[in-house]
Scaffold this motif. Structure first.
Motif, short mmCIF file in Angstrom:
data_model
loop_
_atom_site.label_atom_id
_atom_site.label_comp_id
_atom_site.label_asym_id
_atom_site.label_seq_id
_atom_site.Cartn_x
_atom_site.Cartn_y
_atom_site.Cartn_z
N GLU A 104 12.35 -48.26 9.19
CA GLU A 104 12.37 -48.16 10.65
C GLU A 104 11.64 -46.88 11.06
OE1 GLU A 104 13.77 -50.49 12.70
OE2 GLU A 104 14.08 -51.62 10.85
N PRO A 105 10.97 -46.91 12.20
CA PRO A 105 10.31 -45.68 12.66
C PRO A 105 11.37 -44.63 12.99
CG PRO A 105 10.17 -47.39 14.34
CD PRO A 105 10.77 -48.02 13.12
N SER A 106 10.98 -43.38 12.87
CA SER A 106 11.92 -42.30 13.18
C SER A 106 12.20 -42.28 14.67
CB SER A 106 11.31 -40.96 12.76
OG SER A 106 10.19 -40.67 13.57
N ALA A 107 13.22 -41.56 15.06
CA ALA A 107 13.57 -41.45 16.47
C ALA A 107 12.43 -40.81 17.24
CB ALA A 107 14.85 -40.65 16.64
N GLU A 108 11.78 -39.81 16.62
CA GLU A 108 10.66 -39.14 17.28
C GLU A 108 9.50 -40.10 17.49
OE1 GLU A 108 12.00 -37.96 14.36
OE2 GLU A 108 13.20 -36.33 15.18
N ALA A 109 9.20 -40.93 16.48
CA ALA A 109 8.10 -41.89 16.59
C ALA A 109 8.41 -42.93 17.67
CB ALA A 109 7.84 -42.57 15.26
#
Length: 175
Positions: A104-109
């Motif tokens: 999963e993409p990071s929260a920042e991404a």
């Protein structure tokens, strides 16, 4: 009643008499009442479809053997399924130093992507209504330039000019 029908009727009568015993027996082995109930129901289905039951010497032993064979088949199938699913999961999982890495993409991404999307939506809203329609039909609905031209009643050249204007504007507005 034929000998086959009598034998089948006897097997089903014994099954019905000993059904509770069968459930207890297979619950211990499967460690699940629900799985045992399913298995005992499968035994009944097999008995009701039996073609040749006239030669069975010990009907209760036959019923338990049938259940044991069905149980083993189910356990083998479960093992194969678990192995196949494990192989698939391993092929889809990234690991670094033995630790599983989330795909999963990071929260920042995720936040950055949402911000870019908001900028794109705002930039599209700045376009003239006709240019917006052309851009949305081509990029979001997947229509070709000639299809957009026919749908809007304009020339293909006009569609191309609107698209160039839209793309130039988006390039200027987006980082």
């Amino acid at each position: 009643m034929s000998r086959h029908e009598e034998g089948k009727a006897e097997l089903i009568r014994l099954y019905l008499e000993r059904r509770a015993d069968l459930v207890r027996f297979f619950t211990v082995r499967l460690r699940s009442v629900a799985a045992a109930e399913d298995l005992v129901q499968d035994i009944y289905v097999r008995l009701s479809c039996l073609e040749n039951s006239g030669e069975i010497q010990n009907p209760m032993a036959y019923i338990y053997r049938l259940g044991s064979n069905l149980m083993l088949d189910r356990l083998r199938g479960d093992r194969r399924t678990a192995q196949r699913d494990g192989v698939w999961l391993d092929s889809q999982t990234m690991r670094v130093g033995g630790e599983e890495i989330s795909s999963e993409p990071s929260a920042e991404a995720t936040v950055a992507a949402r911000q870019r999307l908001a900028l794109l939506a705002a930039a599209i809203e700045e376009l003239s209504p006709q240019t917006q329609r052309v851009f949305r039909m081509h990029k979001f609905e997947g229509l070709s330039h000639p299809e957009v031209a026919v749908a809007l009643g304009i020339s293909r050249s006009a569609v191309e000019k609107h698209m160039m204007a839209a793309l130039k504007h988006l390039l200027d507005r987006l980082p």
